[in-house]
Design a protein around this motif. Sequence first.
Motif, PDB file in Angstrom:
ATOM      1  N   LEU A   1      10.210   9.560 -12.683  1.00 51.17           N
ATOM      2  CA  LEU A   1      11.017  10.331 -11.756  1.00 51.17           C
ATOM      3  C   LEU A   1      11.870  10.146 -11.222  1.00 51.17           C
ATOM      4  O   LEU A   1      12.232   9.502 -10.945  1.00 51.17           O
ATOM      5  CB  LEU A   1       9.489   9.955 -11.382  1.00 51.17           C
ATOM      6  CG  LEU A   1       7.571  10.575 -11.339  1.00 51.17           C
ATOM      7  CD1 LEU A   1       6.763   9.898 -10.125  1.00 51.17           C
ATOM      8  CD2 LEU A   1       8.226  12.119 -11.955  1.00 51.17           C
TER       9      LEU A   1
ATOM     10  N   MET B   1      16.612  19.157  -6.799  1.00 56.09           N
ATOM     11  CA  MET B   1      15.386  19.518  -7.319  1.00 56.09           C
ATOM     12  C   MET B   1      14.605  21.510  -7.141  1.00 56.09           C
ATOM     13  O   MET B   1      13.342  21.880  -8.121  1.00 56.09           O
ATOM     14  CB  MET B   1      14.212  18.715  -6.327  1.00 56.09           C
ATOM     15  CG  MET B   1      12.888  19.356  -6.379  1.00 56.09           C
ATOM     16  SD  MET B   1      11.400  17.762  -5.921  1.00 56.09           S
ATOM     17  CE  MET B   1      11.635  18.864  -4.251  1.00 56.09           C
TER      18      MET B   1
ATOM     19  N   ASP C   1       9.694  18.898 -13.889  1.00 53.94           N
ATOM     20  CA  ASP C   1       8.259  18.907 -13.092  1.00 53.94           C
ATOM     21  C   ASP C   1       8.312  17.388 -12.854  1.00 53.94           C
ATOM     22  O   ASP C   1       7.668  16.951 -12.115  1.00 53.94           O
ATOM     23  CB  ASP C   1       7.228  19.714 -13.553  1.00 53.94           C
ATOM     24  CG  ASP C   1       7.342  18.516 -14.918  1.00 53.94           C
ATOM     25  OD1 ASP C   1       7.649  17.651 -15.783  1.00 53.94           O
ATOM     26  OD2 ASP C   1       5.961  18.886 -15.380  1.00 53.94           O
TER      27      ASP C   1
ATOM     28  N   VAL D   1      11.916  14.376  -7.379  1.00 48.40           N
ATOM     29  CA  VAL D   1      11.413  14.397  -6.389  1.00 48.40           C
ATOM     30  C   VAL D   1      12.590  14.111  -6.158  1.00 48.40           C
ATOM     31  O   VAL D   1      13.812  13.858  -6.630  1.00 48.40           O
ATOM     32  CB  VAL D   1      10.773  12.971  -6.468  1.00 48.40           C
ATOM     33  CG1 VAL D   1       9.152  13.275  -7.252  1.00 48.40           C
ATOM     34  CG2 VAL D   1      10.831  12.114  -6.824  1.00 48.40           C
TER      35      VAL D   1
ATOM     36  N   ARG E   1       7.778  16.227  -3.611  1.00 47.58           N
ATOM     37  CA  ARG E   1       8.025  17.549  -5.037  1.00 47.58           C
ATOM     38  C   ARG E   1       7.978  18.758  -4.931  1.00 47.58           C
ATOM     39  O   ARG E   1       7.240  19.250  -3.827  1.00 47.58           O
ATOM     40  CB  ARG E   1       7.209  16.376  -6.008  1.00 47.58           C
ATOM     41  CG  ARG E   1       5.998  16.652  -6.044  1.00 47.58           C
ATOM     42  CD  ARG E   1       5.126  16.255  -7.844  1.00 47.58           C
ATOM     43  NE  ARG E   1       5.775  15.934  -8.501  1.00 47.58           N
ATOM     44  CZ  ARG E   1       5.272  14.942  -9.600  1.00 47.58           C
ATOM     45  NH1 ARG E   1       3.968  14.972  -9.524  1.00 47.58           N
ATOM     46  NH2 ARG E   1       6.159  14.888 -10.252  1.00 47.58           N
TER      47      ARG E   1
END
Length: 103
Positions: A60, A68, A74, A77, A102
């Motif tokens: 991530l 973001m 996807d 974060v 997120r």
Amino acid sequence: MKAKFRNFTPHAINLNDGTVIESEGVARVAASFTKFDENRICSQEFGEVEGLPEKEEGVLIIVSSLVMQASYRDDLVAPATGHPECIRDEKGRIVSVPGFVRK
């Protein structure tokens, strides 16, 4: 599976548990501006996100909330800076966050 985090904000991220995630680079959103009107107000338009690494399985990427929201990815974060468990100093500045959010 526990994720690995990579930090693409301009500063280290301090978590409440003492974990520090150092910056590896900076992801940014391109922006353009209109001319100022008679009230000295202009409009800002956001463009492409720049500076993100390639997507990796189980990783991530920590970015700013703006990056973001502007991205289609996807695997992004952002620090949970609005969470009530943030730790702040005597001037109200965030010292550490409990985790991430997120989109």
